[in-house]
Design an enzyme around this catalytic site. Structure first.
Site, PDB file in Angstrom:
ATOM      1  CD  GLU A   1      -2.286  -1.439   2.819  1.00  0.00           C
ATOM      2  OE1 GLU A   1      -2.244  -0.459   3.603  1.00  0.00           O
ATOM      3  OE2 GLU A   1      -2.743  -2.540   3.135  1.00  0.00           O
TER       4      GLU A   1
ATOM      5  CE  LYS B   1       5.342   5.728   6.807  1.00  0.00           C
ATOM      6  NZ  LYS B   1       5.041   7.139   7.080  1.00  0.00           N
TER       7      LYS B   1
ATOM      8  CG  ASP C   1       3.326  13.379   4.591  1.00  0.00           C
ATOM      9  OD1 ASP C   1       3.472  13.097   5.797  1.00  0.00           O
ATOM     10  OD2 ASP C   1       3.870  14.349   4.046  1.00  0.00           O
TER      11      ASP C   1
ATOM     12  CE1 TYR D   1      -3.180   2.375   8.158  1.00  0.00           C
ATOM     13  CE2 TYR D   1      -3.528   4.139   6.568  1.00  0.00           C
ATOM     14  CZ  TYR D   1      -3.013   3.694   7.767  1.00  0.00           C
ATOM     15  OH  TYR D   1      -2.337   4.562   8.589  1.00  0.00           O
TER      16      TYR D   1
ATOM     17  CE  LYS E   1      -0.782  -1.877   6.503  1.00  0.00           C
ATOM     18  NZ  LYS E   1      -2.149  -1.324   6.639  1.00  0.00           N
TER      19      LYS E   1
ATOM     20  CE  LYS F   1       9.191   7.630   5.993  1.00  0.00           C
ATOM     21  NZ  LYS F   1       9.676   8.033   7.322  1.00  0.00           N
TER      22      LYS F   1
ATOM     23  CB  CYS G   1       5.154  49.627   1.468  1.00  0.00           C
ATOM     24  SG  CYS G   1       4.224  48.855   0.114  1.00  0.00           S
TER      25      CYS G   1
ATOM     26  CB  CYS H   1       2.860  52.898  -1.272  1.00  0.00           C
ATOM     27  SG  CYS H   1       2.788  52.237   0.412  1.00  0.00           S
TER      28      CYS H   1
ATOM     29  CB  CYS I   1       1.775  47.994   3.189  1.00  0.00           C
ATOM     30  SG  CYS I   1       1.406  49.645   2.540  1.00  0.00           S
TER      31      CYS I   1
ATOM     32  CB  CYS J   1      -0.467  50.357  -0.887  1.00  0.00           C
ATOM     33  SG  CYS J   1       0.882  49.342  -1.503  1.00  0.00           S
TER      34      CYS J   1
END
Length: 599
Positions: free
Chosen positions: A47, A49, A51, A156, A219, A243, A337, A340, A355, A360
């Protein structure tokens, strides 16, 4: 008299982490260890993995009664209220089972990118990766926040499957049939060569998936062998995670540029030598905010390690200090900024610089572009490049000025001839008839998106009434919280905002809600109360558009095919869902046949 022993329930099965390997040689060692323990070759259910964050779901008589995280493996955090807002977790099973299943709660790459973009725009800290985002979203004190963040699950593991379920691949199929969201990529494999081929296949496909994976899980498929092997103190003996190595590239930072967003948040971006990373060319990476930039210690001229957070967002992992130039100097955070020149401020409870000058030019440009966008006023032909020209030529200063534009004004724009001029003027005129929730969305009020705007407009009907509301009145709407309510009342209290809205009203823009409160009932509707799955490449509608059309007819649109599915609507290159529908005898409709039935 003799005492009768009272049967004791089995002790809870701990949620253990998996052991992991990083090379195919280590994978081979694991396989040989399994063969030695079992006494013969074993078959694996392989299967992806995911995240994400481990999640347990408990049901009593078919009803969801508890959802919890892994915690320390024995005691987890109760997230039942939040799990009820995750759309692919069934609240009721089709069979009255008392059981427990486990899986992964995750956030898709698209939802992760959208969430981080929203948080960055609001001046909030961004999530480092989808796993952290999923964990933070699942643990929210307000379940409505969980719902908004679009979490998903892959289930799962069946902790206590019925006796007739003797293998992992059977368990996954049965859980799928019960309505759980399972990953269809899993396979039962007999040899290590087949396992390595699967690893190679998904190492190549990894970046094209809509969700993040960080490896492959093996598995032992036979549940009886799993039970015999049991666990060590820390990990199950019968499974292992391969991994993926992190994909990283080194590159050199040539500049750090600052951009101003629609709400005034000023964001730093590293400009780097282009490198190939996870299937794309990357030359820029957000540094998010001053705290993040200082934490990473990035300087112009530094060599940095680059990866993609969630396989989608370029991110600097670290500075390679050994390669830092001898004449390097610490980077100075700007105080004014870049658009501006006004002084930047660090507001309380925010990590971003902002800002606060409402005039702006960068904020005005972003605001007008947002106003014209499809989710807002949907003014065709008024994209970012045109907006930039209109501001540069001093033709517009706010959204109200758009409705004062003339043909002579537009003739000043580059490559704008008679047809383009007429099309844009027509689009502007048509937008005056929009329902008021689109105008509210277009105003760009902080935290107020299209859904919140629609709910508020639907409740109070016109903009004049909405502008007069207090915080409690707005927050009284279901799913509208205090953050949105306070943001709206603050915005409408500003004299500048009131002036713009008065000008829009004088230009003839509609200020009333024009939508229907309840969808009209359609007689002779073949999709009402039906479960429908879409698959393949659709030609006449996007997947989202077709889903909304079916939902408006009372259909439930799901992502997987089971015995509960009433129709599968398919386009070109339909794959496993089409095949499974044939196997289960689920009625199949082409996209054209479905459209004909709708019409």
């Amino acid at each position: 008299p003799t005492e009768t022993a009272i049967p004791q329930p089995d002790p809870p099965r701990p949620m253990l982490a998996m052991g992991d390997v990083n090379t195919k040689a280590e994978q081979t060692d694991f396989d040989q260890r399994m063969q030695k323990l079992v006494g013969h070759p074993v078959e694996y259910n392989v299967e992806l993995k995911i995240d994400g964050l481990s999640l347990s779901l408990e049901y009593e008589n078919g009803k969801l009664v508890r959802a919890s995280t892994r915690g320390n493996g024995y005691v987890g955090e109760d997230v039942t209220a939040n799990a009820k807002y995750i759309s692919d977790i069934p609240q009721t099973l089709p069979e009255p089972l008392t059981t427990e299943v486990r899986g992964e709660c995750y956030m898709s790459k698209e939802a992760f990118a959208k969430l981080n973009a929203e948080r960055e725009e609001q001046g909030l800290a961004v999530f480092a990766n989808p796993r952290n985002a999923a964990a933070g979203s699942l643990r929210q004190l307000d379940p409505k926040v969980t719902k908004k963040r679009q979490l998903s699950t892959f289930i799962y593991t069946w902790v206590n499957p019925p006796e007739e379920i003797t293998s992992q691949h059977q368990a996954i199929q049965k859980m799928h049939d019960l309505g759980f969201h399972t990953n269809e990529t899993g396979r039962k494999l007999k040899t290590l060569d087949e396992v390595f081929a699967f690893i190679d296949e998904y190492t190549a496909k990894r970046n094209s998936l809509t969700y993040g994976i960080d490896g492959i899980v093996l598995k032992i498929d036979d549940l009886g062998i799993e039970q015999e092997l049991g666990n060590t103190v820390k990990v199950p003996r019968w499974e292992i995670a391969y991994k993926f190595p992190p994909e990283e590239q080194e590159t050199v930072v040539r500049d750090i540029v600052w951009t101003v967003g629609r709400t005034g948040v000023v964001t730093p971006t590293a400009v780097m030598d282009p490198v190939q990373l996870a299937g794309t060319t990357v030359a820029r990476a957000s540094l998010h905010n001053p705290d993040y930039l200082n934490e990473k210690g990035v300087r112009i001229g530094d060599t940095v390690k680059l990866h993609k957070a969630g396989d989608i967002i370029p991110e600097i992992s670290e500075v390679v200090m050994a390669k830092r130039p001898a004449d390097s100097v610490a980077y100075q955070i700007p105080t004014t900024c870049p658009s501006c020149g006004q002084k930047l401020v660090h507001l309380e409870d925010e990590v971003a610089l902002r800002c606060i000058n409402p005039s702006c030019p960068a904020q005005v440009e972003e605001g007008i572009t947002h106003f014209a966008s499809r989710p807002a006023m949907n003014i065709a032909g008024l994209g970012p490049k045109i907006v930039k020209q209109l501001i540069a030529k001093d033709l517009v200063h706010n959204v109200a000025d758009l409705y004062h534009l003339t043909a002579d004004d537009l003739a000043q724009l580059d490559h704008f001839k008679e047809k383009s001029i007429n099309n844009l003027l027509t689009a502007l005129d048509n937008s005056k008839q929009n329902s008021v929730e689109l105008l509210i969305t277009g105003l760009g009020i902080d935290h107020v998106g299209a859904k919140a705007a629609r709910l508020i407009a639907q409740k109070f009907k016109n903009l004049a009434k909405i502008m007069s509301l207090d915080v409690q009145e707005i927050a009284s709407i279901d799913t509208i919280g205090m953050t949105i309510a306070e943001s709206m009342t603050t915005y409408f209290a500003q004299p500048e905002a009131q002036k713009v809205i008065d000008e829009l009203r004088e230009s003839g823009l509609n200020m009333d809600y024009l939508g229907a409160d309840e969808p009209a009932e359609i007689e002779d509707n073949p999709f009402k109360d039906k479960t429908v799955v879409l698959t393949g490449k659709l030609e006449h509608y996007t997947r989202s558009e077709f889903t909304k059309k079916l939902q408006a007819l009372g259909a439930k649109v799901t992502g997987s095919v089971s015995h509960k599915t009433d129709y599968v609507i398919y386009g070109k290159d339909a794959g496993s869902k089409y095949t499974k529908a044939q196997t289960l005898g689920v009625p199949l409709l082409t996209e054209e046949e479905a459209i004909a039935q709708i019409e």
